[in-house]
Design a protein around this motif. Structure first.
Motif, PDB file in Angstrom:
ATOM      1  N   TYR A   8       0.892  -1.181   0.004  1.00  0.00           N
ATOM      2  CA  TYR A   8      -0.036  -0.087  -0.124  1.00  0.00           C
ATOM      3  C   TYR A   8       0.921   1.155   0.116  1.00  0.00           C
ATOM      4  O   TYR A   8       1.914   1.060   0.350  1.00  0.00           O
ATOM      5  N   PRO A  36      -2.206  -1.869   7.677  1.00  0.00           N
ATOM      6  CA  PRO A  36      -2.354  -0.547   6.794  1.00  0.00           C
ATOM      7  C   PRO A  36      -3.327   0.650   7.383  1.00  0.00           C
ATOM      8  O   PRO A  36      -3.188   1.555   7.280  1.00  0.00           O
ATOM      9  N   TYR A  78      -2.426   4.210   8.204  1.00  0.00           N
ATOM     10  CA  TYR A  78      -3.278   5.338   7.629  1.00  0.00           C
ATOM     11  C   TYR A  78      -3.681   6.487   8.721  1.00  0.00           C
ATOM     12  O   TYR A  78      -3.612   7.319   8.617  1.00  0.00           O
ATOM     13  N   ILE A 126      -5.475   5.945   0.674  1.00  0.00           N
ATOM     14  CA  ILE A 126      -4.483   4.771   0.749  1.00  0.00           C
ATOM     15  C   ILE A 126      -5.165   3.991  -0.255  1.00  0.00           C
ATOM     16  O   ILE A 126      -6.287   3.724  -0.514  1.00  0.00           O
ATOM     17  N   ARG A 127      -4.090   3.379  -1.061  1.00  0.00           N
ATOM     18  CA  ARG A 127      -4.507   2.387  -2.113  1.00  0.00           C
ATOM     19  C   ARG A 127      -3.546   1.189  -2.151  1.00  0.00           C
ATOM     20  O   ARG A 127      -2.604   1.159  -1.838  1.00  0.00           O
ATOM     21  N   ALA A 128      -4.004   0.149  -2.725  1.00  0.00           N
ATOM     22  CA  ALA A 128      -3.371  -1.080  -2.689  1.00  0.00           C
ATOM     23  C   ALA A 128      -2.632  -1.152  -4.139  1.00  0.00           C
ATOM     24  O   ALA A 128      -3.163  -0.833  -4.982  1.00  0.00           O
ATOM     25  N   TYR A 129      -1.494  -1.685  -3.941  1.00  0.00           N
ATOM     26  CA  TYR A 129      -0.632  -1.870  -5.242  1.00  0.00           C
ATOM     27  C   TYR A 129       0.005  -3.223  -5.428  1.00  0.00           C
ATOM     28  O   TYR A 129      -0.133  -4.085  -4.616  1.00  0.00           O
TER      29      TYR A 129
END
Length: 79
Positions: free
Chosen positions: A23, A49, A53, A67-70
């Motif tokens: 993330y 996460p 955050y 927040i983003r997942a990668y």
């Protein structure tokens, strides 16, 4: 165990095994990277996460963050 929300039962679902969660946390307005990490694929993988955050939000009061997942872990590259 059935979950209920506001007195109504949610559909039955199975807990899935978690994979690693990579993330990154960014400022919404500027796109500035404020944090990143990888959470291990155990049963509490979403906890890390979420905690990070909250920490980044506390460190940056008044900023709107996301927040983003990668698909891959963050690491430095030579340019």
């Amino acid at each position: 165990m059935a979950d209920t929300w506001q007195g109504k039962p949610l559909t039955e679902a199975n807990v899935l095994p978690m994979l690693d969660i990579h993330y990154r946390i960014h400022d919404v307005a500027t796109g500035e990277l404020l944090g990143f990490g990888t959470a291990g694929g155990d049963g509490s993988a979403l906890d890390m996460p979420a905690r990070r955050y909250a920490e980044v939000q506390q460190e940056n009061p008044g900023r709107r963050i996301t927040i983003r997942a990668y698909s891959e872990a963050a690491y430095y590259t030579e340019q």
